[in-house]
Structure formats: structure tokens, C-alpha cells
Design a protein around this motif. Structure first.
Motif, PDB file in Angstrom:
ATOM      1  N   ASN A   1     -10.512   9.764 -41.179  1.00 12.10           N
ATOM      2  CA  ASN A   1      -9.239  10.726 -40.567  1.00 12.10           C
ATOM      3  C   ASN A   1      -9.952  12.139 -40.245  1.00 12.10           C
ATOM      4  O   ASN A   1     -10.867  12.438 -40.887  1.00 12.10           O
ATOM      5  CB  ASN A   1      -8.262  10.588 -41.343  1.00 12.10           C
ATOM      6  N   PHE A   2      -9.398  12.546 -39.117  1.00  7.78           N
ATOM      7  CA  PHE A   2      -9.833  13.846 -38.662  1.00  7.78           C
ATOM      8  C   PHE A   2      -8.915  14.966 -38.932  1.00  7.78           C
ATOM      9  O   PHE A   2      -7.692  14.984 -38.858  1.00  7.78           O
ATOM     10  CB  PHE A   2     -10.405  13.866 -37.375  1.00  7.78           C
ATOM     11  N   ASP A   3      -9.572  16.117 -39.092  1.00  6.28           N
ATOM     12  CA  ASP A   3      -8.546  17.266 -39.043  1.00  6.28           C
ATOM     13  C   ASP A   3      -8.216  17.947 -37.557  1.00  6.28           C
ATOM     14  O   ASP A   3      -7.177  18.508 -37.443  1.00  6.28           O
ATOM     15  CB  ASP A   3      -9.389  18.574 -39.545  1.00  6.28           C
ATOM     16  N   LEU A   4      -9.080  17.437 -36.531  1.00  8.27           N
ATOM     17  CA  LEU A   4      -8.788  17.943 -35.192  1.00  8.27           C
ATOM     18  C   LEU A   4      -9.446  16.803 -34.286  1.00  8.27           C
ATOM     19  O   LEU A   4     -10.667  16.397 -34.675  1.00  8.27           O
ATOM     20  CB  LEU A   4      -9.405  19.215 -34.803  1.00  8.27           C
ATOM     21  N   ILE A   5      -8.561  16.274 -33.333  1.00  7.89           N
ATOM     22  CA  ILE A   5      -9.175  15.571 -32.225  1.00  7.89           C
ATOM     23  C   ILE A   5      -9.067  16.015 -31.096  1.00  7.89           C
ATOM     24  O   ILE A   5      -7.872  16.786 -30.802  1.00  7.89           O
ATOM     25  CB  ILE A   5      -8.190  14.064 -32.347  1.00  7.89           C
ATOM     26  N   GLY A   6      -9.910  16.152 -30.332  1.00 13.91           N
ATOM     27  CA  GLY A   6      -9.899  16.527 -28.852  1.00 13.91           C
ATOM     28  C   GLY A   6      -9.994  15.411 -27.700  1.00 13.91           C
ATOM     29  O   GLY A   6     -10.870  14.780 -27.881  1.00 13.91           O
ATOM     30  N   ALA A   7      -9.058  15.611 -27.004  1.00  9.67           N
ATOM     31  CA  ALA A   7      -9.293  14.531 -25.580  1.00  9.67           C
ATOM     32  C   ALA A   7      -9.061  15.633 -24.210  1.00  9.67           C
ATOM     33  O   ALA A   7      -8.149  15.694 -24.012  1.00  9.67           O
ATOM     34  CB  ALA A   7      -8.595  13.405 -25.832  1.00  9.67           C
ATOM     35  N   PHE A   8     -10.057  15.595 -23.607  1.00  5.27           N
ATOM     36  CA  PHE A   8      -9.777  16.700 -22.449  1.00  5.27           C
ATOM     37  C   PHE A   8     -10.297  16.183 -21.158  1.00  5.27           C
ATOM     38  O   PHE A   8     -11.331  15.608 -20.941  1.00  5.27           O
ATOM     39  CB  PHE A   8     -11.273  17.756 -22.408  1.00  5.27           C
TER      40      PHE A   8
ATOM     41  N   ASP B   1      -1.240   4.944 -21.595  1.00  7.44           N
ATOM     42  CA  ASP B   1      -1.547   6.067 -22.301  1.00  7.44           C
ATOM     43  C   ASP B   1      -0.837   6.297 -23.647  1.00  7.44           C
ATOM     44  O   ASP B   1      -1.364   6.928 -24.476  1.00  7.44           O
ATOM     45  CB  ASP B   1      -1.129   7.294 -21.453  1.00  7.44           C
ATOM     46  N   THR B   2       0.266   5.728 -23.824  1.00  7.54           N
ATOM     47  CA  THR B   2       1.005   5.935 -25.138  1.00  7.54           C
ATOM     48  C   THR B   2       0.011   5.241 -26.173  1.00  7.54           C
ATOM     49  O   THR B   2      -0.013   5.657 -27.358  1.00  7.54           O
ATOM     50  CB  THR B   2       2.314   5.082 -25.054  1.00  7.54           C
ATOM     51  N   ALA B   3      -0.404   3.878 -25.900  1.00  5.63           N
ATOM     52  CA  ALA B   3      -1.194   3.134 -26.905  1.00  5.63           C
ATOM     53  C   ALA B   3      -2.616   4.049 -27.008  1.00  5.63           C
ATOM     54  O   ALA B   3      -2.836   4.206 -28.453  1.00  5.63           O
ATOM     55  CB  ALA B   3      -1.549   1.754 -26.602  1.00  5.63           C
ATOM     56  N   ALA B   4      -3.192   4.713 -26.409  1.00  4.63           N
ATOM     57  CA  ALA B   4      -4.303   5.645 -26.583  1.00  4.63           C
ATOM     58  C   ALA B   4      -3.996   6.868 -27.495  1.00  4.63           C
ATOM     59  O   ALA B   4      -4.543   7.265 -28.231  1.00  4.63           O
ATOM     60  CB  ALA B   4      -4.734   6.123 -25.082  1.00  4.63           C
ATOM     61  N   LEU B   5      -2.905   7.260 -27.102  1.00  6.28           N
ATOM     62  CA  LEU B   5      -2.293   8.618 -27.731  1.00  6.28           C
ATOM     63  C   LEU B   5      -2.037   8.262 -29.122  1.00  6.28           C
ATOM     64  O   LEU B   5      -2.353   8.965 -30.180  1.00  6.28           O
ATOM     65  CB  LEU B   5      -1.102   9.178 -27.131  1.00  6.28           C
ATOM     66  N   LYS B   6      -1.454   7.042 -29.372  1.00  6.80           N
ATOM     67  CA  LYS B   6      -0.985   6.556 -30.845  1.00  6.80           C
ATOM     68  C   LYS B   6      -2.306   6.383 -31.559  1.00  6.80           C
ATOM     69  O   LYS B   6      -2.326   6.691 -32.693  1.00  6.80           O
ATOM     70  CB  LYS B   6      -0.308   5.185 -30.747  1.00  6.80           C
ATOM     71  N   ALA B   7      -3.512   5.460 -30.680  1.00  6.46           N
ATOM     72  CA  ALA B   7      -4.830   5.429 -31.617  1.00  6.46           C
ATOM     73  C   ALA B   7      -5.057   6.796 -32.113  1.00  6.46           C
ATOM     74  O   ALA B   7      -5.849   6.658 -33.111  1.00  6.46           O
ATOM     75  CB  ALA B   7      -5.517   4.626 -30.694  1.00  6.46           C
ATOM     76  N   LEU B   8      -5.180   7.828 -31.324  1.00  6.49           N
ATOM     77  CA  LEU B   8      -5.726   9.091 -31.652  1.00  6.49           C
ATOM     78  C   LEU B   8      -4.821   9.480 -32.878  1.00  6.49           C
ATOM     79  O   LEU B   8      -5.527  10.252 -33.946  1.00  6.49           O
ATOM     80  CB  LEU B   8      -5.837   9.874 -30.528  1.00  6.49           C
ATOM     81  N   ARG B   9      -3.652   9.390 -32.713  1.00  9.24           N
ATOM     82  CA  ARG B   9      -2.688  10.087 -33.789  1.00  9.24           C
ATOM     83  C   ARG B   9      -2.983   9.235 -35.072  1.00  9.24           C
ATOM     84  O   ARG B   9      -3.091   9.961 -36.163  1.00  9.24           O
ATOM     85  CB  ARG B   9      -1.276   9.777 -33.398  1.00  9.24           C
ATOM     86  N   ASP B  10      -3.343   8.200 -35.081  1.00 15.04           N
ATOM     87  CA  ASP B  10      -3.673   7.296 -36.348  1.00 15.04           C
ATOM     88  C   ASP B  10      -4.976   7.734 -37.186  1.00 15.04           C
ATOM     89  O   ASP B  10      -5.087   7.222 -37.831  1.00 15.04           O
ATOM     90  CB  ASP B  10      -3.831   5.903 -36.000  1.00 15.04           C
ATOM     91  N   GLN B  11      -5.787   8.426 -36.323  1.00 14.20           N
ATOM     92  CA  GLN B  11      -7.007   8.860 -36.648  1.00 14.20           C
ATOM     93  C   GLN B  11      -6.936  10.235 -37.457  1.00 14.20           C
ATOM     94  O   GLN B  11      -8.055  10.800 -37.839  1.00 14.20           O
ATOM     95  CB  GLN B  11      -8.204   9.053 -35.557  1.00 14.20           C
ATOM     96  N   LEU B  12      -5.842  10.785 -37.121  1.00 13.07           N
ATOM     97  CA  LEU B  12      -5.626  12.146 -37.870  1.00 13.07           C
ATOM     98  C   LEU B  12      -5.147  12.223 -39.299  1.00 13.07           C
ATOM     99  O   LEU B  12      -4.436  11.097 -39.473  1.00 13.07           O
ATOM    100  CB  LEU B  12      -4.547  12.961 -36.873  1.00 13.07           C
ATOM    101  N   LYS B  13      -5.605  13.126 -40.103  1.00 11.69           N
ATOM    102  CA  LYS B  13      -5.033  13.376 -41.298  1.00 11.69           C
ATOM    103  C   LYS B  13      -3.798  13.960 -40.979  1.00 11.69           C
ATOM    104  O   LYS B  13      -3.375  14.377 -40.090  1.00 11.69           O
ATOM    105  CB  LYS B  13      -6.124  14.314 -41.933  1.00 11.69           C
ATOM    106  N   ASP B  14      -2.948  13.637 -42.219  1.00 12.89           N
ATOM    107  CA  ASP B  14      -1.507  14.338 -42.129  1.00 12.89           C
ATOM    108  C   ASP B  14      -1.677  16.005 -41.948  1.00 12.89           C
ATOM    109  O   ASP B  14      -2.612  16.574 -42.427  1.00 12.89           O
ATOM    110  CB  ASP B  14      -1.215  14.277 -43.560  1.00 12.89           C
ATOM    111  N   SER B  15      -0.965  16.347 -40.981  1.00 10.94           N
ATOM    112  CA  SER B  15      -0.952  17.811 -40.626  1.00 10.94           C
ATOM    113  C   SER B  15      -2.259  18.184 -39.808  1.00 10.94           C
ATOM    114  O   SER B  15      -2.423  19.272 -39.675  1.00 10.94           O
ATOM    115  CB  SER B  15      -0.698  18.624 -41.754  1.00 10.94           C
ATOM    116  N   GLY B  16      -2.930  17.102 -39.439  1.00 11.53           N
ATOM    117  CA  GLY B  16      -4.160  17.361 -38.398  1.00 11.53           C
ATOM    118  C   GLY B  16      -3.738  17.561 -37.193  1.00 11.53           C
ATOM    119  O   GLY B  16      -2.509  17.362 -36.746  1.00 11.53           O
ATOM    120  N   TYR B  17      -4.629  18.267 -36.200  1.00 12.36           N
ATOM    121  CA  TYR B  17      -4.197  18.706 -35.062  1.00 12.36           C
ATOM    122  C   TYR B  17      -4.986  18.002 -34.025  1.00 12.36           C
ATOM    123  O   TYR B  17      -5.847  17.335 -34.144  1.00 12.36           O
ATOM    124  CB  TYR B  17      -4.726  20.066 -34.721  1.00 12.36           C
TER     125      TYR B  17
END
Length: 242
Positions: A96-103, A112-128
């Protein structure tokens, strides 16, 4: 995107006003985030590596990209761990990551919703998470077609997509505002004249490139304090809640 466009990006991304201006804006907003020392950062869909050096200044960076040429080029020009992967199903990192960027990535993906959910799942709690996407479906052009875009977004529609995916949206704003009237006029004239060029991205003269870079990058000073009312693109700062 078309394979030739990745090669064009690789040539232009160091010096072109749009890439430099966007990097300046992304760096400015990233500095406002409460990232821990040694933050774990992921760039999803890094292309040929335009943002890797900038993002590396904020922590330990990893990246992935579906195109083989682009991922190899990104790895060659940086010291970043770049892997081949796709959204939403083949993210090649387990941590899990502290920050994920997709530019300028999400507009390329059918779901797009599935892609955004997949990235959210890779974040730490309170990650950006930090996102950019092209704005206004009525600005659709041949540039979108050759880049295999699925859609452009309004502020309302992108905010809704982010919230459906489980993000708390802390900031969402249009950007590339100063050049918006000129870009709209140019695209309207091309449509009236029936002209179609291969891409909106080409290198202008050094003087024009410097002027456009300064104009675009100057928006970082505004974006730290306010949301801009219009622009060619959208930028969003989101957070995963515990």
C-alpha cells in the motif's frame, strides 16, 4: 495510445511547455500534502517517464505503464522501479502507498470507476491520490481520438466518479485556465476549416515555449489557495479515509 505517440512524448516531455507546466503544478500541490518521511509513492500509467524525477523528490517511487516501449524508456531515464501493468486488474505492486498519482490516465480506461477503486485499494488508510484528466466533452477533438480517450470530464462528473470509487475529494479544480480561450478558439477554427492535425502536442519556438510554460506553470500559485472556474483539464486531490 498509438505507439508513435509514446515516442513523440519521450522526445518532448523534458522541455515542452505543457509537460513542464504540469510538473510544476503537480509538484506544488504535492508539497501541500502531509506525506511521511520516506513516503511510498506510486505513479499509475507513467508513460515514458515525464514525472518520475519530480515525484522521486517526495519519497520512494514505483511506477507502472501498459506500453512496453514507454515503460522501458521510463526505467532507462530514471532510477525508478517501473513495471508493466494495467488498470484495473493488473497492478504489479502489492504494497500500500502513501500517495498514488494518475496523470491523464483515467480517461483512457473503459471502466473508470473500477480503475479508481483499484487505485484506492492500493492506498494506506488516509493515503492521498492525485489525479488529472481532460475537461469538457464539448472540447472533444481528433487529439482525443488518436490518444484513445474514452471521455472528457466536467468537474461534476469527475467528482462523482471519484466518490463512487470511495475517495474523499479534498480539492477538485479546473486548470490550464489562462490558455483556455485560445485553445477553444483554435479548435473552433479548425472545425470550421475542416482541418485535422495529428496531435495538439508539438514543440513551438523557444520563445513561445518559454512564454506558454510560464503562463501555465503560474497557475500553481492560485491552485494552492482557490479552485479555478474553468480550464482545459481537471486536477483532484483525494484521500482514502480509514
Amino acid at each position: 495510445m498509438e505507439p508513435d505517440y509514446y515516442r513523440q512524448m519521450a522526445v518532448l516531455q523534458s522541455d515542452h511547455w505543457w509537460y513542464e507546466g504540469r510538473r510544476a503544478i503537480l509538484a506544488s500541490l504535492t508539497k501541500t500534502l502531509s506525506l511521511p518521511k520516506g513516503a511510498q509513492i506510486l505513479e499509475a500509467g507513467c508513460g515514458p517517464g515525464a514525472n518520475l524525477t519530480m515525484l522521486s523528490c517526495f519519497g520512494e517511487l514505483s511506477a507502472f505503464e501498459p506500453d512496453e516501449f514507454a515503460s522501458q524508456h521510463a526505467a532507462q531515464i530514471s532510477c525508478v522501479n517501473v513495471k508493466t501493468g494495467t488498470l484495473p486488474d493488473q497492478i504489479p505492486f502489492g504494497q500500500n502507498f502513501d500517495l498514488i498519482g494518475a496523470f491523464d490516465v483515467i480517461e483512457h480506461i473503459d471502466d473508470d470507476t473500477a480503475a479508481l477503486k483499484a487505485l484506492r485499494d492500493q492506498l494506506k488508510d488516509s493515503g492521498y491520490a492525485l489525479f488529472t484528466v481532460p475537461a469538457h466533452q464539448w472540447l472533444w477533438s481528433h487529439h482525443d481520438e488518436i490518444n484513445h480517450h474514452k471521455r472528457r470530464y466536467s468537474r461534476k462528473s469527475f467528482k462523482a466518479a471519484l466518490e463512487r470509487a470511495g475517495f474523499h475529494v479534498e480539492k477538485i479544480s479546473y486548470y490550464n485556465m489562462w490558455l483556455f480561450p485560445l485553445a477553444v478558439a483554435v479548435r473552433a477554427l479548425k472545425k470550421l476549416g475542416g482541418a485535422r492535425e495529428e496531435s495538439d502536442v508539438s514543440m513551438p519556438s523557444p520563445a513561445v515555449n518559454k512564454t506558454l510554460r510560464s503562463l501555465f506553470a503560474s497557475e500553481r500559485h492560485l491552485l494552492k489557495h482557490i479552485n479555478l472556474p474553468f480550464g482545459l483539464s481537471l486536477i483532484a486531490v483525494c484521500k482514502r479515509q480509514p
